[in-house]
Structure formats: structure tokens, C-alpha cells
Design a protein around this motif. Structure first.
Motif, PDB file in Angstrom:
ATOM      1  N   ALA A 114       0.725  -0.945   0.475  1.00 56.71           N
ATOM      2  CA  ALA A 114       0.720   0.213  -0.196  1.00 56.71           C
ATOM      3  C   ALA A 114       0.898   1.577  -0.013  1.00 56.71           C
ATOM      4  O   ALA A 114       0.275   2.776  -0.605  1.00 56.71           O
ATOM      5  CB  ALA A 114      -0.897   0.396   1.392  1.00 56.71           C
ATOM      6  N   ALA A 115       2.352   1.091   1.229  1.00 58.81           N
ATOM      7  CA  ALA A 115       2.819   2.340   0.442  1.00 58.81           C
ATOM      8  C   ALA A 115       3.218   2.445  -0.677  1.00 58.81           C
ATOM      9  O   ALA A 115       3.183   3.952  -1.067  1.00 58.81           O
ATOM     10  CB  ALA A 115       3.914   2.322   1.189  1.00 58.81           C
ATOM     11  N   ALA A 116       3.716   1.540  -1.685  1.00 58.30           N
ATOM     12  CA  ALA A 116       4.209   2.084  -2.967  1.00 58.30           C
ATOM     13  C   ALA A 116       3.298   2.099  -3.588  1.00 58.30           C
ATOM     14  O   ALA A 116       4.079   3.153  -4.061  1.00 58.30           O
ATOM     15  CB  ALA A 116       5.157   0.180  -3.138  1.00 58.30           C
ATOM     16  N   ASN A 117       2.443   1.498  -3.469  1.00 58.49           N
ATOM     17  CA  ASN A 117       0.796   2.065  -4.047  1.00 58.49           C
ATOM     18  C   ASN A 117      -0.089   3.614  -4.382  1.00 58.49           C
ATOM     19  O   ASN A 117       0.173   3.832  -4.987  1.00 58.49           O
ATOM     20  CB  ASN A 117       0.007   1.209  -4.241  1.00 58.49           C
ATOM     21  CG  ASN A 117       0.048  -0.498  -4.832  1.00 58.49           C
ATOM     22  OD1 ASN A 117       0.330   0.034  -5.642  1.00 58.49           O
ATOM     23  ND2 ASN A 117      -0.394  -1.283  -4.611  1.00 58.49           N
ATOM     24  N   ASP A 118       0.506   3.802  -2.638  1.00 60.24           N
ATOM     25  CA  ASP A 118       0.238   5.599  -2.537  1.00 60.24           C
ATOM     26  C   ASP A 118       1.587   6.614  -3.623  1.00 60.24           C
ATOM     27  O   ASP A 118       0.875   7.259  -3.791  1.00 60.24           O
ATOM     28  CB  ASP A 118       0.330   5.809  -1.207  1.00 60.24           C
ATOM     29  CG  ASP A 118      -0.500   5.106  -0.120  1.00 60.24           C
ATOM     30  OD1 ASP A 118      -1.594   4.583  -1.107  1.00 60.24           O
ATOM     31  OD2 ASP A 118      -0.475   5.057   1.064  1.00 60.24           O
ATOM     32  N   ALA A 119       2.493   6.062  -3.535  1.00 56.22           N
ATOM     33  CA  ALA A 119       3.395   6.887  -3.886  1.00 56.22           C
ATOM     34  C   ALA A 119       3.730   6.558  -5.561  1.00 56.22           C
ATOM     35  O   ALA A 119       4.621   6.867  -6.377  1.00 56.22           O
ATOM     36  CB  ALA A 119       5.014   6.479  -3.963  1.00 56.22           C
ATOM     37  N   GLU A 120       2.304   5.745  -5.948  1.00 53.31           N
ATOM     38  CA  GLU A 120       2.690   4.967  -7.400  1.00 53.31           C
ATOM     39  C   GLU A 120       3.850   4.509  -8.044  1.00 53.31           C
ATOM     40  O   GLU A 120       4.243   4.724  -8.942  1.00 53.31           O
ATOM     41  CB  GLU A 120       2.394   6.703  -8.340  1.00 53.31           C
ATOM     42  CG  GLU A 120       0.773   7.317  -7.509  1.00 53.31           C
ATOM     43  CD  GLU A 120       0.532   8.655  -9.188  1.00 53.31           C
ATOM     44  OE1 GLU A 120       1.739   8.962  -9.338  1.00 53.31           O
ATOM     45  OE2 GLU A 120      -0.709   8.741  -8.691  1.00 53.31           O
ATOM     46  N   ALA A 121       4.292   3.674  -7.291  1.00 60.28           N
ATOM     47  CA  ALA A 121       5.267   3.290  -7.259  1.00 60.28           C
ATOM     48  C   ALA A 121       4.972   1.084  -7.379  1.00 60.28           C
ATOM     49  O   ALA A 121       4.364   1.327  -7.057  1.00 60.28           O
ATOM     50  CB  ALA A 121       6.561   3.122  -5.816  1.00 60.28           C
ATOM     51  N   LEU A 122       5.526   0.281  -8.585  1.00 55.81           N
ATOM     52  CA  LEU A 122       4.777  -1.034  -8.078  1.00 55.81           C
ATOM     53  C   LEU A 122       5.675  -1.333  -7.169  1.00 55.81           C
ATOM     54  O   LEU A 122       6.667  -1.806  -6.922  1.00 55.81           O
ATOM     55  CB  LEU A 122       5.538  -1.020 -10.253  1.00 55.81           C
ATOM     56  CG  LEU A 122       5.098  -0.577 -10.772  1.00 55.81           C
ATOM     57  CD1 LEU A 122       5.657  -1.323 -12.538  1.00 55.81           C
ATOM     58  CD2 LEU A 122       3.959  -0.069 -11.372  1.00 55.81           C
ATOM     59  N   PRO A 123       4.941  -1.817  -6.356  1.00 52.87           N
ATOM     60  CA  PRO A 123       5.342  -2.915  -5.284  1.00 52.87           C
ATOM     61  C   PRO A 123       5.504  -4.380  -6.137  1.00 52.87           C
ATOM     62  O   PRO A 123       4.565  -5.083  -6.742  1.00 52.87           O
ATOM     63  CB  PRO A 123       3.992  -3.243  -4.268  1.00 52.87           C
ATOM     64  CG  PRO A 123       3.086  -2.127  -4.795  1.00 52.87           C
ATOM     65  CD  PRO A 123       3.378  -2.189  -6.514  1.00 52.87           C
ATOM     66  N   VAL A 124       6.757  -4.887  -5.445  1.00 51.83           N
ATOM     67  CA  VAL A 124       7.258  -5.961  -6.033  1.00 51.83           C
ATOM     68  C   VAL A 124       7.117  -7.128  -4.637  1.00 51.83           C
ATOM     69  O   VAL A 124       8.868  -6.676  -4.075  1.00 51.83           O
ATOM     70  CB  VAL A 124       8.442  -5.682  -7.154  1.00 51.83           C
ATOM     71  CG1 VAL A 124       8.981  -7.453  -7.504  1.00 51.83           C
ATOM     72  CG2 VAL A 124       8.237  -4.808  -7.746  1.00 51.83           C
ATOM     73  N   ALA A 125       7.236  -7.758  -5.231  1.00 48.14           N
ATOM     74  CA  ALA A 125       6.873  -9.002  -3.530  1.00 48.14           C
ATOM     75  C   ALA A 125       8.177 -10.477  -4.500  1.00 48.14           C
ATOM     76  O   ALA A 125       7.496 -10.817  -4.895  1.00 48.14           O
ATOM     77  CB  ALA A 125       5.703  -9.797  -3.300  1.00 48.14           C
TER      78      ALA A 125
END
Length: 440
Positions: A225-236
Motif C-alpha cells: 500500500a505504501a508503494a502504491n500510494d507513491a505510484e511505485a510498483l510493489p514487487v514481492a
């Protein structure tokens, strides 16, 4: 591979066909000053029987987990590989790592790849998977490149709890990709979502590992969610063996799921080769590295399989390419497919529960202070052994036990920390033996 002989007559015919009289003439353009004017300094050749004996003697110097007790993990794991995996891989129609270019000749391999892609998507909760990657490190670099193209940004954020080898490979690729890599430190063994939120501003992607390198469970939904808020792609970066008990990354907001597939159907094999996997949302299907196999129908209306998309530079315009993968890890990925099909959803859940139960027993039985006592773990956990970890490892190895991985190799302030891994192959008696050796 078939053995092809080369007779003197064959050699003369080939030399005549290209218009030279001898093999030496082929090297006329190479200056004599750089030529080796003597035979290679090699030992005399061996007969087949002598060579087999020599190789057996060399192999006898190695130690494997069938002879000594291992609690090593740190990215490569001693999970059970059923006999059916080797039986399937040994079949002639599958015994290749090459991508099939002629679908009319390769329906078996193409269907296996298609089924592998389906299994990875089901595991990760993503829409599309490629035919496999080289390993769990290079797929992280691939994910960074996909994110750069998708967002137009050049900063990549990685959690410090990501496998150190994965971080190093990302940093190695970064200059060629024109990327800046920013690391986010951990707090008590896990990553703070607020730290990710700040670092992710202006970033192409954020990469974190679940479970992380210490074995701890990250607050993965909050990190995504923190990555998405910054419009960065979250990669797990995930362990497939954990996905029977942990949520799939696609279901908590990740854009890309990557990982090392070794724990699903591959032997440890001295660290490789294995296969990496990468799966994404459908938005990024045309940016994925390697190849994607699709299902279609032939002229008779029968179901068939073909190479649907390829982002390799020799197949499309170079400026649009996102991959230079040639051979992929099809054979090893097929082992993963056979393993996952053998386990099934319930078996995968039971595998995860068994690992967690044995790890919990090991924590209790070892009676050593945990490095991160407040954190929930999966199959790995870090303990303090009260002396330099290398000393404890040497002493245990002398008794036929490999107690774990020394964390000081990658993290400051952990001179006495040992990362212990417990898979379903370890028994309570094995854990008792580890406790006995470390207490001594």
C-alpha cells in the motif's frame, strides 16, 4: 546428446569444401607471436573405466544432505523432491532447456510451459507469467526494468531484508539500466511501511521479500500500500513453499511477484542451476522478459499451444525489447510444475504448516536467544549462539551437522547470529541433535 565421429575423410572433405588444405591454414591470420607452439600441458587421457573411477573419487570428497544433517537455508532449501519429478524430466520429449520454435513439433513442451505459467499465476494471484527466468536474482533485475518502462522513473527501492544476493544483482544491473538503487533499513528484523512510503516517492518500484531473509513475516499488505500510494510498483519476492499458508502477493496489491523456484521441485545442486519466476498483472504483459506460451486452436479446431509473446531483442525492434533471455529454464520449471501438481493446494498448505511447526519446535528446543524475538517467522529464524557464528559452525560441522548460515557475512552487528532453517525433511530427532551440538 548424440556422439558424432569425425574421420580423416570427413575432415579432408570439409577442408576441400572451404578451399583450404589443412587445419593450420585456418589460423594463418593469427600472428605467430600469440600462438601456442606446443601441445597443451594436460595429463594423459584416461580410459572410460579409469575416468569413472576418478570422478567417483572426486564425488566422494563432497558432502550432501543424505550423509550429514543440514539446517542451511538463506535462499536455497532442502525440501523433499519426489521420485516422479525425475521420472518426468527424464522423458525424451521434455529433456531440453530450449524454447520450442516449431509448435507442430513441440506440443508437449509448449503445453507443459503453459501449465507451468498457469500454476505460477494461481500461486501468486497474478494474471500472467512468463515461461521462466534464470533464477531468483535475475528476475528481480527484470522486474526493475519492467517497472522503469511502465512508470518512466529510474529510482528503485529495495528493502534491506531482501536476500543480499538479490540486492547485489539488482545493483549490478542498475548502471546498464540507468537506475538508482535506494536501500531501506530494517527495524527489529522487518521493514517499516512509513520508511517505504518516504523512499518510494518518485520511484519506479519497491522490492521486498516475504518471508524476508531473516525468516520474519513482513507487513506485506502495508508495504504494498505504501508503494502504491507513491505510484511505485510493489514487487514481492516470495518463496513458493510459503504460499500454501501465506497470502498471494497479487491479492494484497502487488503489481509483480518474483522468486526463486528451487524450493518447489528442484534439488539444492550446490546452489544451481534452478529457475526463477516472474508474474505480473495483465497491464505489463507486453513488457515481461522472455516468452509467454498461449493456447489456441489449429486448422482442425483442436486445442494447441504456441509462443504468443516474445520481448527478446532479436525477435522485435531492439528499442522495444525488454529481454535478452535466450534459453530459459524450461526443464527445471517443468520440475516445479510436476512438484506443485503432486502436492496440490492441500499438500502445499500441509507443507507450510509442517515447516512452521518444526521451526517453532526448534526455537523452543535450542534454548538460544532469538535475534528478533517479537517477529513471527516461517521456516527460518535467527538465533545468537554466544560466540562468533563461524566458530559455532566449524564445531558443529566437525560433528556432521551444518547448523545454519552466518548472518555477519551480510549484516553488521550480527557476529554471533546464526540463521537456522527447518524444512519438512527435518525430524524432531534431527532438531534435538542440533540442540545437543550447539549446546556443547
Amino acid at each position: 546428446m548424440r556422439y558424432l565421429s569425425l574421420t580423416e575423410a570427413d575432415q579432408k572433405a570439409m577442408l576441400a569444401a572451404i578451399g583450404v588444405s589443412s587445419v593450420d591454414e585456418l589460423f594463418d591470420d593469427i600472428p605467430k607471436s600469440v600462438r601456442l607452439d606446443r601441445p597443451l600441458d594436460l595429463e594423459p587421457p584416461l580410459s572410460e573405466a579409469e575416468l569413472v573411477a576418478h570422478l567417483e573419487e572426486l564425488a566422494g570428497r563432497n558432502v550432501d544432505t543424505g550423509r550429514e544433517l543440514s539446517f542451511l537455508g538463506a535462499g536455497i532449501y532442502d525440501h523433499y523432491v519426489p521420485a516422479l519429478v525425475d521420472a518426468i524430466l527424464a522423458r525424451g520429449e521434455f529433456l531440453t532447456a530450449y524454447t520450442p520454435y516449431q509448435p507442430e513439433m513441440s506440443q508437449g513442451v509448449l503445453q507443459a510451459i503453459f501449465e507451468y505459467q498457469t500454476a505460477i499465476c494461481e500461486l501468486t494471484g497474478m494474471d500472467v507469467s512468463n515461461a521462466s527466468g534464470y533464477d531468483g536474482t535475475t528476475v528481480a533485475a527484470d522486474a526493475c526494468y519492467v517497472a522503469k518502462h511502465a512508470t518512466g522513473r529510474t529510482k528503485v527501492v529495495v528493502a534491506e531484508t531482501l536476500n543480499p544476493q538479490v540486492r547485489q544483482v539488482v545493483k549490478t544491473y542498475a548502471p546498464g539500466f540507468g537506475l538508482e538503487v535506494v536501500e531501506v533499513s530494517h527495524h527489529d528484523g522487518v521493514t517499516d511501511p512509513e520508511d517505504i512510503r518516504r523512499a518510494a516517492e518518485g520511484a519506479a518500484c519497491v522490492i521486498f521479500q516475504q518471508p524476508n531473509f531473516f525468516g520474519c513475516l513482513e507487513p506485506a499488505p502495508e508495504l504494498a500500500a505504501a508503494a502504491n500510494d507513491a505510484e511505485a510498483l510493489p514487487v514481492a519476492h516470495v518463496d513458493p513453499a510459503s504460499l500454501g499458508v501465506l497470502e498471494a502477493p497479487g491479492r494484497y496489491g502487488c503489481a509483480i511477484a518474483i522468486g526463486e523456484g528451487q524450493s518447489a521441485g528442484n534439488y539444492q545442486s550446490y546452489g544451481g542451476p534452478h529457475y526463477g519466476f516472474i508474474a505480473t498483472r495483465s497491464d505489463f504483459i507486453r513488457r515481461m522478459p522472455g516468452r509467454i506460451v498461449g493456447e489456441t486452436t489449429d486448422t482442425a479446431g483442436e486445442r494447441g499451444y504456441v509462443l504468443t509473446l516474445q520481448t527478446r531483442e532479436q525477435h522485435i525492434r531492439r528499442e522495444k525489447a525488454t529481454s535478452n533471455i535466450t534459453t530459459n529454464q524450461t526443464l527445471l520449471a517443468l520440475a516445479g510444475l510436476a512438484y506443485l501438481s503432486w502436492l496440490g493446494p492441500q499438500g502445499l498448505r500441509e507443507l507450510g504448516e509442517t515447516c512452521m511447526s518444526l521451526a517453532a519446535y526448534a526455537k523452543e528446543r535450542l534454548e538460544l536467544p532469538l535475534v528478533f524475538p517479537q517477529q513471527t517467522t516461517f521456516k527460518e529464524f535467527a538465533v545468537r549462539v554466544g560466540r562468533p557464528a563461524e566458530e559455532a559452525i566449524r564445531a558443529a560441522r566437525a560433528q556432521g551437522v551444518h547448523p545454519g548460515y552466518a548472518l555477519k557475512r551480510d549484516y553488521a552487528g550480527m557476529e554471533d547470529a546464526l540463521l537456522v532453517c527447518v524444512t519438512e525433511k527435518r525430524t524432531p530427532e534431527d532438531i534435538d541433535r542440533l540442540a545437543e551440538v550447539l549446546s556443547a
